[in-house]
Write a protein that holds these residues in place. Structure first.
Motif: not given
Length: 99
Positions: A12-19
């Motif tokens: 969440g902190i990095l703002g990345i998706t699971r993909e």
């Protein structure tokens, strides 16, 4: 070792998706989803040592540190003058909202 809480917060902190995380560490996004959803907050991820190492290395490269199973921190140096102006950092705010 990474806990379920730490994995969810770090992503969440990095703002990345699971993909995006999965492709970065050569894991399927379904595997990331299972790790996030089936691991209680303070339980360690139930995965292969290789998977744990891949996730740890990815987060370390992106300045996310796990000092113990209850903590997560961002590896940056904040100037003292900025600390006096803000009560909490953006990192702290986002981590608290995710928690």
């Amino acid at each position: 070792m990474i806990t379920g809480f730490q994995l969810r917060v770090a992503r969440g902190i990095l703002g990345i998706t699971r993909e995006e995380l999965g492709s970065s560490v050569n894991l399927n996004s379904i595997t990331i989803k299972k790790l996030e959803n089936k691991t209680k907050n303070l339980d360690y991820l139930n995965c292969l040592a290789k998977t744990m190492h891949q996730l740890s290395e990815y987060f370390i490269k992106n300045n996310i540190l796990f000092h113990s199973n209850n903590t997560i921190s961002l590896n940056i140096h904040i100037k003292q003058e900025n600390l006096e102006k803000e009560l909490i950092t953006r990192f702290q705010f986002k981590a608290a909202r995710i928690a």
